[in-house]
Design a protein around this motif. Structure first.
Motif, mmCIF file in Angstrom:
data_model
loop_
_atom_site.group_PDB
_atom_site.id
_atom_site.type_symbol
_atom_site.label_atom_id
_atom_site.label_comp_id
_atom_site.label_asym_id
_atom_site.label_seq_id
_atom_site.Cartn_x
_atom_site.Cartn_y
_atom_site.Cartn_z
ATOM 1 N N LEU A 154 120.036 -20.456 31.950
ATOM 2 C CA LEU A 154 118.821 -20.617 32.747
ATOM 3 C C LEU A 154 119.121 -21.341 34.059
ATOM 4 O O LEU A 154 118.679 -20.910 35.142
ATOM 5 C CB LEU A 154 117.779 -21.393 31.942
ATOM 6 C CG LEU A 154 116.485 -21.799 32.652
ATOM 7 C CD1 LEU A 154 115.733 -20.567 33.148
ATOM 8 C CD2 LEU A 154 115.609 -22.632 31.724
ATOM 9 N N PRO A 193 114.181 -22.954 37.760
ATOM 10 C CA PRO A 193 112.996 -23.502 37.112
ATOM 11 C C PRO A 193 112.569 -24.823 37.751
ATOM 12 O O PRO A 193 113.401 -25.551 38.304
ATOM 13 C CB PRO A 193 113.454 -23.715 35.667
ATOM 14 C CG PRO A 193 114.936 -23.919 35.778
ATOM 15 C CD PRO A 193 115.380 -23.040 36.905
ATOM 16 N N LYS A 210 108.885 -22.323 37.148
ATOM 17 C CA LYS A 210 108.190 -22.596 35.898
ATOM 18 C C LYS A 210 108.741 -23.854 35.218
ATOM 19 O O LYS A 210 109.901 -24.234 35.411
ATOM 20 C CB LYS A 210 108.333 -21.418 34.937
ATOM 21 C CG LYS A 210 107.723 -20.108 35.440
ATOM 22 C CD LYS A 210 106.219 -20.179 35.527
ATOM 23 C CE LYS A 210 105.622 -18.826 35.881
ATOM 24 N NZ LYS A 210 104.147 -18.887 35.962
ATOM 25 N N VAL A 270 109.775 -25.150 31.630
ATOM 26 C CA VAL A 270 110.208 -24.517 30.382
ATOM 27 C C VAL A 270 110.592 -25.594 29.377
ATOM 28 O O VAL A 270 111.274 -26.569 29.732
ATOM 29 C CB VAL A 270 111.420 -23.593 30.634
ATOM 30 C CG1 VAL A 270 111.798 -22.844 29.370
ATOM 31 C CG2 VAL A 270 111.140 -22.629 31.778
ATOM 32 N N PHE A 280 111.528 -17.226 35.335
ATOM 33 C CA PHE A 280 111.497 -18.674 35.146
ATOM 34 C C PHE A 280 111.430 -19.445 36.469
ATOM 35 O O PHE A 280 111.279 -20.670 36.451
ATOM 36 C CB PHE A 280 112.729 -19.129 34.369
ATOM 37 C CG PHE A 280 112.797 -18.617 32.962
ATOM 38 C CD1 PHE A 280 111.957 -19.117 31.983
ATOM 39 C CD2 PHE A 280 113.702 -17.620 32.615
ATOM 40 C CE1 PHE A 280 112.017 -18.643 30.674
ATOM 41 C CE2 PHE A 280 113.775 -17.148 31.317
ATOM 42 C CZ PHE A 280 112.920 -17.653 30.343
#
Length: 356
Positions: free
Chosen positions: A38, A44, A19, A21, A16
């Motif tokens: 996360l 992220p 990225k 998300v 991740f």
């Protein structure tokens, strides 16, 4: 079947990093746990919470403000029934985790149109929105009730699973890739029987209701469910249904673990309820491969080509099936207590199953 168990250990969250998300139904039990983990484990670029409840978004926003990575969070009001809103939300998103669903079995039986609009039409809308944007990978959350479904909720999730698998057939060589994860009851999640039983015990109930003494269910912790989604995202080629090896338990043993000595009261099976849950049917077995900690049902559609797959699982035996009744990995009262402790749902003073 070799006896293994998915534990969630050594999950690689680095996929991740950098990225964008998006999580549909992101304010639910799964969404909150997924986003928290996360932000703890990865970096992220952006995390979008897509849901239709402004109060839950407000509360989640408030809860996360002290997190060091809070600045990457975005909250997006919308409903998976609204294709235009989904297309708008999916712009500049790399990975979609689809967790939005109507999940309560008796409520779905009584309100079938609403269940279909969210679980089936919503799945179609998510796939369509991904095809219209630059989404790269999608993981859709399913349920053991989707295998050989008896109730409308299970049937709607089976239809959803089929839609996501077939999405790979529509996406072309360079389009998004879709997969499905299917697992059982989540310990301590909203709507779970464990918080219900604990509340009844706290309120002084003289007995606990059991639908049928023969009933069995699969169990997984919320953290394990989140880790399973992430690990499946790493393994996916597109079109698979991933199923973890997790323990199952008789519901009567669950009441013993939660409240030793409290009598049980048989109330009968609810509309649409099964005695035993199914993860893999005998017909699924023809396309099922076994790994140490999971099974993978591969698609039978023409787009699938085993020559490119990452996983090298072993085909299961002809006639194989995986249910909470025939599962070789079973929990007793002590085993459930261990899972509750691992999940942070056990107090040493005996108040197991309560939320903190």
């Amino acid at each position: 079947m070799s006896v293994g168990r998915f534990t969630g250990e050594n999950t690689d969250w680095s996929i991740f990093n950098g990225k964008s998300v998006l999580v549909t139904g992101g304010t639910g039990s799964f969404g909150r746990k997924f986003v928290r983990t996360l932000l703890d484990q990865a970096l992220p670029r952006r995390v979008v919470i897509f849901s239709r409840d402004e109060l839950k978004q407000y509360e989640m926003d408030h809860d996360f403000q002290s997190h060091p990575n809070y600045s990457c969070l975005r909250f997006f009001i919308g409903d998976v029934r609204d294709i235009n809103r989904l297309v708008m939300a999916f712009r500049d998103v790399d990975i979609v985790i689809h967790a939005a669903a109507l999940k309560h079995v008796p409520i779905a039986e009584a309100n079938p149109f609403e269940c279909i609009r969210t679980n089936v039409v919503g799945a179609e809308n998510v796939v369509t929105a991904c095809l219209k944007t630059d989404v790269q990978k999608v993981v859709a959350l399913s349920t053991d009730k989707a295998a050989s479904p008896l109730n409308l909720y299970g049937a709607s999730k089976l239809a959803s699973d089929k839609i996501f698998v077939a999405g790979n057939n529509m996406s072309g060589a360079n389009g998004p890739r879709f997969c499905v994860v299917r697992y059982g009851n989540v310990l301590g999640s909203r709507g779970s029987v464990i918080p219900l039983f604990r509340k009844m015990i706290k309120d002084g109930a003289s007995d606990l209701p059991i639908t049928d003494e023969r009933m069995t269910r699969f169990w997984i912790t919320l953290a394990q469910g989140v880790s399973f989604v992430v690990s499946s995202l790493s393994l996916m080629d597109g079109g698979e249904i991933f199923i973890p090896k997790i323990p199952s338990m008789q519901m009567v043993d669950l009441t013993v673990a939660l409240a030793p000595g409290v009598p049980r009261r048989i109330v009968g099976i609810r509309p649409g309820e099964k005695l035993h849950e199914v993860m893999i049917t005998q017909d699924d077995a023809r396309n099922t491969f076994e790994l140490n900690d999971r099974f993978i049902i591969e698609p039978s559609l023409v787009f699938w080509d085993r020559s490119h797959v990452k996983t090298k699982g072993v085909p299961v035996a002809d006639g194989f099936y995986y249910t909470s009744e025939n599962n070789p990995d079973t929990l007793d009262a002590a085993g459930l207590t261990g899972m509750l402790r691992e999940a942070g749902l056990f107090d040493e003073d005996g108040q197991n199953g309560t939320h903190r």
